[in-house]
Design a protein around this motif. Structure first.
Motif, short mmCIF file in Angstrom:
data_model
loop_
_atom_site.label_atom_id
_atom_site.label_comp_id
_atom_site.label_asym_id
_atom_site.label_seq_id
_atom_site.Cartn_x
_atom_site.Cartn_y
_atom_site.Cartn_z
N LYS B 31 63.71 15.30 47.92
CA LYS B 31 64.07 15.78 49.26
C LYS B 31 63.96 17.32 49.31
N LYS B 34 60.34 18.52 49.35
CA LYS B 34 59.76 18.33 50.67
C LYS B 34 60.24 19.42 51.64
N LYS B 42 52.59 17.08 49.47
CA LYS B 42 52.84 15.68 49.77
C LYS B 42 52.38 14.84 48.60
N SER B 44 53.42 10.89 46.47
CA SER B 44 54.28 9.71 46.53
C SER B 44 55.55 9.97 45.73
N ASP B 45 56.66 9.55 46.30
CA ASP B 45 57.96 9.80 45.69
C ASP B 45 58.04 9.27 44.26
N GLY B 46 57.44 8.10 44.09
CA GLY B 46 57.56 7.40 42.80
C GLY B 46 57.01 8.21 41.65
N MET B 47 55.98 9.02 41.91
CA MET B 47 55.34 9.76 40.82
C MET B 47 56.26 10.81 40.22
#
Lengths: 872, 112
Positions: B31, B34, B42, B44-47
């Motif tokens: 968060k 971002k 940008k 992916s959160d998972g990475m």
């Protein structure tokens, strides 16, 4: 309706598919997703939308897993450091243990080494056997022509073929590239003052193109020249020494009268060790016409020793085979008595292995028994050694209880303890493997080569050898190690430290293994004893005639017979002289008898009237041939077996047709052994030989004078025929090889029995010793309390007595069945020795058992109880 | 939008930088990134998680689960002293790159 909880759960399931994520990581992801969804919901989004957004922003799980997995891999380098330390510790423990317990280490390493060493010898044997005649460049394309003939309901394969076949095959089949015929002949070779009886090969020039023996000197293509001769290196050395003989002359004498001078055109390089098909002399096939007085090569009745063909593609052999039908018809028109059922082809790759089933082929299979029994022996050896290892590992584990307990306490799980013991075992087997190879190369193989006279070797450069050795080591290591490793790993730490674990003493498996070892040892000893019994029995058996007083020699013609007879008749020690076309143990022919209801194949010998007396063949009915040969032209004497087969109440006086001539049976003689005792009696007929066909002379000497007569015989020969080497000897030497082979078998079984017994005793010794060592306090207390010899002996031996008793009760019949089956397989005639061999073996085995156990009891008796009580 | 390679290369100093300000957990770190980048970074959160786990294995950060009665359990990450050193090294490197680029572009504007 969208169910958020369900959706999250199913999303999480995707992580479980990847081994990269552990439980904690997945929980972390779940919390992330829930936080995100909560935030989105608070922004006023609907549940479904919030979930989808969060999942989309989270991204692809697969890519993540890959990334996470690369982290894991990095981790293993750290773990591998730990493992290296762990294994280092294992090795240290192992070596200290081996040094501390030299006896058990010796039994383990030595036992396994002997077993692996024997495996290496067997490997060498099998490797040699399967590479015989497989060094020729065209080996996959070259085939031997064979034909099968029906004989009393069975199909018999023959390796010979009719002489015209070769040329016709070459003409008729496009797929056949080369053809070569082989005919062997006995000749006399002379170079300067060197004269020898020799065997030569008449063959087509293609021989050396198909069987690619490389030449040391000269040119292979010269075989197309009728005056050229190509010789082996051995022959070259025999006649010419070390010099290059190319261009030199060799005089060949065939059948007494035909002579021809050949020019040496090539000398072969030494033949590879693994070979059967080879040659001493090669001359062009066309020479048969001149030297063997053969007019043409079109007679279907005349057989050559081999017809080899080379096809362009091995797959085409099937189509050649189907095209053989017309030759069968041609052949069967001429030879009605020996009607061919079919022609066939055998690849020269397989010829050696197949030639046990082919009569009269250019190869032979002398190793069939070895191929069958040696691997079995090797497996038995490995079994014995592995059982020793397993038994000792289980029993000696009690000494390592604290170590195992400690390892478990500081965090080793079952898997790690198993790995530790398996590693130990693989290291021990590795030592054993190396020692085994050394034993094989320095002791076992040289001994076996010397005994069996086979060209075996173990080359360290042979890649297959290392693969085989490694395979054997891993196999042995795992087989012997898995059970003890699991067994030891199973122990419970608490019981170990409480001291209440009792194991190794009453393990059923240990007992079963020991019993199997005793049974194997019993089989081994029985084998040795019974083979020895068999040897002495075979040596004392009658051949069915008097071989002791008879002498014989091969002669070229009748005039030789006459000249020799007139000289030899002056020797008063000679009782009788006989001339014949065939001779016992040397030569016979086959014939077909036409009976009213069937055809009957028999062996046929053409002899003179003196032959029966000279050779001591015993007449049991009728009469022998009379001196007057002309009147006996149609008389025939048969043997007992044939008389029985004919099924007539009184065969004498009956007639039948053989080779289109009618014969009358005038006498029956007792069965005799034409060949050695591997062969059964065969139905045999004797008829009177034409004087012009005489090829043998036989002499009966007075008992005790055989040696003098033999000297006189050779002296007379030398004066009459200085240019022709004498070819003959004592009749009783005819089976020299057979008796030699019996001796080899006896020695071999004895050696195997000794090794079986040593391994078993080592194992038993180790077991008893370890058992006593584990109970030394108990025995000391017993002694202090006044136990005497009887009670100590009873306590030590009681667990082995019943076991040995059961093992021997099982082992004796198993040994008897196995060994008698083996002997009966080799010798067709019944064996008169019964159970004595087994009884001797059991007695012997028992004595060894008692000895092994008694020494240990003695030690206990002699030991000082105060020492024993100090042992922790 | 910042390119993928550059994003990947800068993740390590960014994470270390965020944790330098105080321990935090995965979702919060994302968060924060971002927010700071204003959406221009940008990914992916998972990475993020494999990177966190790697840094932990390298000993640059430490983690511990905290269980609170009122909220969910969280896996908090904390920068170690080694991590602080690593961040310092990263900082020097990035400043150097930054200086080079500034100089270059400063020159360019001058010549223009």
């Amino acid at each position: 309706m969208f169910n958020l909880e369900k959706a999250i759960k199913s999303w999480l399931k995707k992580f479980y598919k990847h081994s990269a994520f552990n439980h904690g990581a997945i929980r972390e992801m779940e919390l992330h997703l829930r936080d995100h969804i909560e935030d989105l919901l608070s922004e006023g989004k609907a549940e479904e939308e919030a979930f989808l957004t969060a999942v989309t922003e989270f991204g692809d799980i697969k890519i993540m897993a890959k990334e996470e997995y690369s982290n894991l891999k990095r981790k293993t380098t750290i773990r591998s450091i730990i493992y290296t330390h762990m294994f280092n510790n294992y090795f240290k423990t192992l070596f200290r243990g081996m040094v501390k317990r030299p006896l058990t280490s010796f039994i383990n390493v030595f036992g396994l080494a002997v077993a692996i060493g024997i495996c290496m010898v067997v490997y060498s044997f099998m490797n040699n056997d399967y590479s015989i005649d497989r060094f020729h460049t065209n080996k996959d394309h070259v085939f031997l022509t064979t034909f099968s003939v029906e004989s009393d309901g069975d199909l018999e394969n023959y390796g010979k073929s009719p002489i015209p076949l070769g040329e016709m095959l070459q003409k008729d089949f496009a797929s056949i590239e080369r053809v070569c015929r082989i005919k062997d002949g006995n000749v006399i070779m002379k170079v300067n003052d060197k004269v020898f009886n020799e065997r030569i090969r008449f063959t087509d020039p293609e021989f050396l193109d198909m069987l690619t023996f490389p030449l040391k000197w000269g040119d292979a293509s010269t075989l197309s020249d009728l005056n050229s001769i190509i010789i082996s290196e051995e022959v070259s050395i025999k006649y010419f020494g070390d010099e290059n003989p190319v261009g030199k002359n060799m005089l060949m004498k065939v059948d007494g009268s035909n002579k021809k001078t050949f020019k040496v055109a090539g000398v072969a390089k030494p033949f590879p060790k693994s070979h059967i098909i080879d040659f001493d002399f090669l001359v062009n096939f066309e020479n048969l016409k001149e030297l063997k007085s053969l007019n043409s090569f079109t007679d279907w009745k005349y057989l050559v020793d081999a017809t080899l063909i080379q096809v362009d593609d091995p797959a085409n052999i099937a189509s050649v085979k189907t095209g053989m039908e017309k030759y069968k018809l041609l052949q069967n028109q001429v030879e009605k008595d020996w009607a061919i059922v079919s022609f066939d082809f055998v690849s020269i790759n397989d010829l050696h292995l197949a030639s046990g089933d082919i009569v009269d082929d250019i190869s032979f299979d002398g190793t069939y028994e070895g191929r069958v029994t040696l691997p079995i022996i090797a497996i038995f050896m490995i079994m014995l050694a592995c059982f020793n290892y397993i038994n000792i590992a289980i029993v000696s584990a009690s000494r390592r209880l604290k170590e195992i307990g400690l390892r478990k306490v500081i965090g080793a799980n079952k898997k790690l303890v198993t790995i530790q013991f398996l590693t130990e075992n693989l290291v021990i087997t590795f030592f054993a493997g190396i020692l085994g190879l050394v034993l094989a190369m320095s002791i076992f193989l040289p001994w076996f080569v010397d005994l069996a006279d086979m060209p075996l070797e173990l080359s360290l450069l042979d890649q297959k050898l290392w693969i085989f050795l490694l395979g054997t080591m891993i196999f042995t290591g795992l087989i012997s190690g898995i059970y003890p490793a699991f067994y030891i790993a199973k122990f419970d730490v608490i019981t170990i430290f409480k001291g209440s674990v009792k194991f190794g003493k009453k393990n059923t498996l240990t007992k079963v293994f020991l019993a199997v070892q005793l049974i194997l040892a019993c089989v081994g000893i029985t084998g040795a004893v019974m083979f020895a019994q068999n040897s002495s029995y075979q040596a004392s058996r009658s051949w069915g005639y008097n071989q002791h007083d008879a002498l014989y020699a091969a002669i070229p013609d009748y005039s030789t017979y006459e000249q020799l007879t007139s000289l030899m008749n002056q020797n008063t020690d000679i009782l009788s002289i006989s001339g014949s076309e065939h001779h016992l143990a040397n030569s016979m022919s086959a014939a077909v008898i036409h009976l009213p209801d069937r055809q009957y194949k028999v062996k046929q010998l053409s002899v003179d009237a003196n032959y029966f007396y000279t050779m001591g063949l015993e007449l049991i009915a009728g009469r022998e041939f009379q001196k007057d040969f002309e009147s006996e032209k149609n008389s025939i004497i048969i043997n007992e077996m044939m008389a029985k087969d004919l099924g007539m109440s009184d065969p004498i006086g009956n007639s039948f047709k053989m080779n289109d001539i009618s014969y009358e049976i005038i006498g029956i003689i007792k069965d005799f052994h034409f060949n050695n005792f591997y062969y059964e009696h065969q139905p045999t007929v004797f008829n009177v030989a034409n004087k012009s066909d005489y090829q043998y002379i036989s002499i009966k000497a007075k008992e005790g004078s055989q040696k003098d007569v033999y000297m006189d015989f050779q002296k007379n020969w030398a004066t009459l025929y200085p240019e022709t080497p004498f070819k003959g000897g004592y009749q009783e030497d005819a089976w020299g090889e057979f008796y030699e082979e019996l001796g080899i078998m006896e020695k071999f079984t004895t050696a195997i029995a000794i090794i079986f017994v040593i391994l078993t005793c080592l194992g038993l010794y180790g077991l008893v010793k370890l058992n006593i060592a584990g109970r030394i306090r108990e025995f000391s207390i017993r002694k202090v309390l006044g136990a005497d010899l009887k009670s100590i002996a009873y306590n030590v031996a009681k667990q082995y007595v019943l076991l040995s008793f059961i093992a021997i009760l099982l082992g004796a019949p198993i040994s008897y069945l196995l060994i008698t089956a083996n002997i009966d397989l080799m010798f067709p005639d019944p064996r008169p020795f019964g159970y004595s061999g087994v009884i001797i073996s059991v007695f012997f085995l028992l004595s060894i058992l008692v000895l092994v156990i008694a020494t240990q009891i003695w030690k206990v008796l002699k030991s000082n109880p105060s020492e024993g009580l100090k042992v922790e | 939008m910042i390119s993928k390679n550059l994003t990947a290369a800068s993740t390590k100093p960014i994470i270390l930088g965020i944790l330098k300000q105080g321990s935090s957990y995965g979702y919060l770190i994302i968060k924060k990134i971002k927010e700071l980048s204003g959406g221009s970074m940008k990914y992916s959160d998972g990475m993020l998680y494999p990177v966190l786990h790697r840094l932990e294995k390298e000993g640059l950060i430490e983690s511990k689960w905290t269980v609170n009665d009122e909220s969910r359990p969280r896996k908090y990450y904390e920068i170690t002293s080694e991590g602080k050193e690593a961040l310092l090294a990263e900082k020097t490197q990035w400043t150097q790159v930054n200086a080079v680029l500034n100089e270059l572009w400063g020159l360019e504007t001058k010549t223009n």
